[in-house]
Motif scaffolding. Structure first.
Motif, mmCIF file in Angstrom:
data_model
loop_
_atom_site.group_PDB
_atom_site.id
_atom_site.type_symbol
_atom_site.label_atom_id
_atom_site.label_comp_id
_atom_site.label_asym_id
_atom_site.label_seq_id
_atom_site.Cartn_x
_atom_site.Cartn_y
_atom_site.Cartn_z
ATOM 1 N N ALA A 121 -19.175 -67.165 -81.252
ATOM 2 C CA ALA A 121 -18.928 -65.771 -81.632
ATOM 3 C C ALA A 121 -17.485 -65.553 -82.055
ATOM 4 C CB ALA A 121 -19.288 -64.844 -80.468
ATOM 5 N N ASP A 122 -16.747 -66.620 -82.238
ATOM 6 C CA ASP A 122 -15.374 -66.519 -82.717
ATOM 7 C C ASP A 122 -15.364 -66.144 -84.196
ATOM 8 O OD1 ASP A 122 -14.430 -67.521 -80.199
ATOM 9 O OD2 ASP A 122 -15.013 -69.520 -80.874
ATOM 10 N N VAL A 123 -14.312 -65.456 -84.613
ATOM 11 C CA VAL A 123 -14.130 -65.094 -86.011
ATOM 12 C C VAL A 123 -13.086 -66.035 -86.607
ATOM 13 C CG1 VAL A 123 -13.621 -63.237 -87.639
ATOM 14 C CG2 VAL A 123 -14.626 -62.696 -85.409
ATOM 15 N N ASP A 124 -13.376 -66.592 -87.733
ATOM 16 C CA ASP A 124 -12.512 -67.591 -88.382
ATOM 17 C C ASP A 124 -11.339 -66.882 -89.065
ATOM 18 O OD1 ASP A 124 -11.567 -69.954 -89.493
ATOM 19 O OD2 ASP A 124 -12.948 -69.872 -91.184
ATOM 20 N N LEU A 125 -10.389 -66.411 -88.234
ATOM 21 C CA LEU A 125 -9.294 -65.581 -88.733
ATOM 22 C C LEU A 125 -8.030 -66.370 -89.058
ATOM 23 C CD1 LEU A 125 -9.754 -62.658 -86.198
ATOM 24 C CD2 LEU A 125 -10.148 -62.523 -88.664
ATOM 25 N N GLU A 126 -7.956 -67.632 -88.638
ATOM 26 C CA GLU A 126 -6.750 -68.436 -88.826
ATOM 27 C C GLU A 126 -7.114 -69.756 -89.503
ATOM 28 O OE1 GLU A 126 -3.801 -70.051 -89.540
ATOM 29 O OE2 GLU A 126 -3.165 -68.329 -88.324
ATOM 30 N N PRO A 127 -6.774 -69.900 -90.795
ATOM 31 C CA PRO A 127 -7.131 -71.144 -91.507
ATOM 32 C C PRO A 127 -6.536 -72.400 -90.881
ATOM 33 C CG PRO A 127 -6.518 -69.424 -93.056
ATOM 34 C CD PRO A 127 -6.178 -68.899 -91.696
ATOM 35 N N GLU A 128 -5.428 -72.264 -90.140
ATOM 36 C CA GLU A 128 -4.802 -73.426 -89.525
ATOM 37 C C GLU A 128 -5.376 -73.734 -88.146
ATOM 38 O OE1 GLU A 128 -2.639 -75.531 -91.041
ATOM 39 O OE2 GLU A 128 -3.237 -74.310 -92.756
ATOM 40 N N ASN A 129 -6.449 -73.060 -87.772
ATOM 41 C CA ASN A 129 -7.096 -73.309 -86.484
ATOM 42 C C ASN A 129 -7.717 -74.712 -86.484
ATOM 43 O OD1 ASN A 129 -9.009 -73.286 -84.265
ATOM 44 N ND2 ASN A 129 -8.883 -71.064 -84.269
ATOM 45 N N PRO A 130 -7.360 -75.579 -85.526
ATOM 46 C CA PRO A 130 -7.853 -76.953 -85.565
ATOM 47 C C PRO A 130 -9.178 -77.177 -84.861
ATOM 48 C CG PRO A 130 -6.281 -76.741 -83.794
ATOM 49 C CD PRO A 130 -6.345 -75.382 -84.468
ATOM 50 N N GLY A 169 -12.273 -64.677 -77.834
ATOM 51 C CA GLY A 169 -12.129 -65.087 -79.226
ATOM 52 C C GLY A 169 -11.131 -66.214 -79.386
ATOM 53 N N HIS A 170 -11.589 -67.314 -79.975
ATOM 54 C CA HIS A 170 -10.758 -68.505 -80.172
ATOM 55 C C HIS A 170 -10.377 -68.659 -81.650
ATOM 56 C CE1 HIS A 170 -9.094 -72.338 -79.103
ATOM 57 N NE2 HIS A 170 -9.898 -72.585 -78.079
ATOM 58 N N GLU A 189 -5.039 -53.828 -80.382
ATOM 59 C CA GLU A 189 -5.797 -53.235 -81.490
ATOM 60 C C GLU A 189 -6.313 -54.317 -82.427
ATOM 61 O OE1 GLU A 189 -3.586 -50.392 -79.394
ATOM 62 O OE2 GLU A 189 -2.819 -52.176 -80.442
ATOM 63 N N GLN A 190 -5.488 -55.299 -82.729
ATOM 64 C CA GLN A 190 -5.934 -56.387 -83.597
ATOM 65 C C GLN A 190 -7.046 -57.204 -82.964
ATOM 66 O OE1 GLN A 190 -1.720 -57.713 -84.123
ATOM 67 N NE2 GLN A 190 -2.383 -58.179 -86.209
ATOM 68 N N LEU A 191 -7.021 -57.340 -81.649
ATOM 69 C CA LEU A 191 -8.044 -58.132 -80.961
ATOM 70 C C LEU A 191 -9.416 -57.478 -80.996
ATOM 71 C CD1 LEU A 191 -6.015 -59.433 -77.888
ATOM 72 C CD2 LEU A 191 -6.973 -60.812 -79.745
ATOM 73 N N GLU A 192 -9.494 -56.225 -81.428
ATOM 74 C CA GLU A 192 -10.813 -55.614 -81.605
ATOM 75 C C GLU A 192 -11.638 -56.381 -82.631
ATOM 76 O OE1 GLU A 192 -12.779 -53.199 -80.262
ATOM 77 O OE2 GLU A 192 -11.329 -53.349 -78.642
ATOM 78 N N GLN A 193 -10.972 -56.973 -83.621
ATOM 79 C CA GLN A 193 -11.699 -57.800 -84.591
ATOM 80 C C GLN A 193 -12.365 -58.979 -83.896
ATOM 81 O OE1 GLN A 193 -8.360 -58.635 -87.308
ATOM 82 N NE2 GLN A 193 -9.533 -57.551 -88.874
ATOM 83 N N ASP A 194 -11.656 -59.609 -82.984
ATOM 84 C CA ASP A 194 -12.180 -60.760 -82.261
ATOM 85 C C ASP A 194 -13.330 -60.366 -81.335
ATOM 86 O OD1 ASP A 194 -9.175 -60.758 -82.707
ATOM 87 O OD2 ASP A 194 -9.487 -62.896 -82.412
#
Length: 485
Positions: A121-130, A169-170, A189-194
């Motif tokens: 259920a994580d959102v792919d918000l960081e392209p550099e996420n390994p 959220g990871h 507030e930003q973590l609401e997306q996650d």
């Protein structure tokens, strides 16, 4: 109070010894009365034989879990594999996601597995996420939320327990919690997306949640990872989100949870924070002893442990008893392959097979970590099955494997792999490159003039690429197993 029931030790398949390499652990786990096991790998019939034994011999209903983000075939040879979540999500079809969840659950239950560690259920918000990447349904929180809810509904219909992961959220991390404790430094507030997909999963009736070994200072100013955080589990999850179901840790062997300390001590902290089940302990006796000691000296309230045991027992009772059915049915495998073909993306030019004989130029970029990458035999086998002659003196077809993998430590294409693509495309500008990774990594290999992206290196995606290139969608060959959580 049998605190051993809080634990789910691991059982791994070995190509030489099957599950017998874990026989001592199996016997000791059953003797202690653990709550269940997590299974990695195995031939489907051997898996069913093992789970039949475990269910028959256990003193109480067991939770038999497995990481099946990509279908039961991700782990169990002979069951149906599915494309990565990002590939499915790219089709933006809730009915498809629901069918994927139902198929996964139905085959898992037929194999004796009743607890599926999916959906991501994580959102792919960081392209550099390994570590997340193609494991997530996408980068749009609302779209991921819809896909997650649909997958959960399908899993429920298929008869297995679902598990949304990794709460809260990871998807924003730039570290891999297998080898470090990442920190996400964004506002509440930003973590609401996650949180959106987890809210959707709860609304869809998800059976369990898995915590992230990630710190979120906006949620817990003391910097504790979610797994060990009373404000995140008790305040946010149980309180604000109103979730009353089962919570399981991610693997307690991971550095993000222990940070070099004792897994027994960290397990007590996780229980005190509100986790119910302890996944993948290496030393069952040490964890059990520490939990008992913590209850005895007041560090861990007895009521908290009893609450965790109640949730585990209730979940196991819901999926107790045998489930019929089979796995790997032709119709399901055909649907999976056709779906995989639909997810492929032309990133550049006009990818095509070279005329005549084909020489496969394989670039392996998935080394590192304790577990080998997916087997690479499905691609050449599918070419040959389609009538393509594979020979050393043929025209080049470049295949680049660069997956998201636990312990790998990076999300992109290595400098060595990029250099090899440059070398091959300089010598053969017309060559097609098949990228077994996220399509966004096309920018890492700008010299590939004809580029097809296939999301990941699983056997089904290897076969899908061949089916796309040849225009055929015949029977599947590759059934590689996965090991990421």
């Amino acid at each position: 109070m049998n605190v051993a029931r809080l634990l789910l030790p691991v059982i791994r398949w070995d190509a030489e010894n099957g599950f017998e390499g874990f026989r001592e652990s199996i016997e000791r786990g059953l003797e202690l009365g653990v709550g269940g096991f997590i299974l990695f790998g195995g031939e489907a019939r051997a898996v069913r034989a093992l789970t039949d034994e475990l269910h028959r011999r256990a003193p109480h209903p067991l939770l038999i879990a497995s990481d099946l983000e990509r279908g039961a075939g991700q782990q169990f040879r002979g069951a149906t594999p599915l494309p990565p979540a990002a590939a499915l999500g790219s089709l933006d079809d809730e009915a498809l996601a629901e069918r994927a969840g139902e198929l996964t659950a139905r085959e898992a239950r037929a194999l004796g597995v009743n607890w599926i560690y999916a959906p991501v259920a994580d959102v792919d918000l960081e392209p550099e996420n390994p570590i997340i990447g193609v494991r997530a349904f996408g980068s749009a929180p609302d779209g991921v939320a819809r896909q997650v809810a649909a997958w959960v509904r399908g899993c429920t219909r298929g008869g297995a327990l679902s598990c949304a992961k990794h709460f809260p959220g990871h998807g924003r991390t730039v570290g891999d919690s297998h080898i470090e404790r990442p920190t996400v430094r964004v506002s509440r507030e930003q973590l609401e997306q996650d949180l959106a997909p987890f809210r959707a999963a709860i609304g869809a009736g998800v059976d369990s949640l898995m915590t992230a070994h990630v710190a979120y200072p906006a949620l817990d100013p003391e910097g504790r990872p979610a797994t060990l955080s009373p404000p995140i589990i008790g305040g946010l999850l149980r309180g604000e989100l109103g979730y009353g179901g089962l919570v399981v840790t991610d693997a307690i062997i991971m550095e993000g949870m222990t940070e070099g300390g004792s897994e027994a001590t960290a397990s007590v902290e996780a229980l005190a924070a509100g986790c119910d089940a302890l996944l993948y302990p290496q030393d069952n006796e040490a964890v059990i002893a520490e939990v008992r000691a913590a209850v005895g000296d007041g560090r861990l309230p007895r009521e908290r442990v009893e609450d965790a045991l109640r949730r585990i027992a209730e979940a196991a009772e819901r999926v107790a008893g045998p489930a019929g059915g089979g796995w790997g049915a032709d119709d399901d495998r055909r649907w999976a392959l056709e779906t995989a073909v639909r997810t492929l993306r032309v990133c550049r030019g006009e990818p095509r097979l070279p005329a005549g004989r084909v020489r496969i130029e394989e670039i392996e970029d998935d080394g590192g970590g304790p577990w080998p990458p997916y087997p690479r035999h499905a691609f050449p086998a599918a070419l040959q099955a389609a009538g393509v002659e594979v020979a050393d003196d043929g025209a080049p077809l470049v295949v680049l494997y660069s997956d998201i993998r636990a312990w790998k430590g990076r999300p992109g294409i290595s400098a060595a792999a990029r250099a090899r693509v440059r070398e091959l495309t300089a010598a053969h500008p017309e060559a097609t490159v098949v990228l077994f990774s996220h399509p966004r990594l096309a920018s890492d290999i700008p010299t590939a003039g004809n580029l097809l992206a296939a999301w990941g290196g699983e056997g089904i995606m290897q076969e899908a690429a061949v089916a796309w290139l040849t225009g055929q969608t015949g029977g599947m060959v590759g059934l590689g197993g996965g090991l990421d959580r």
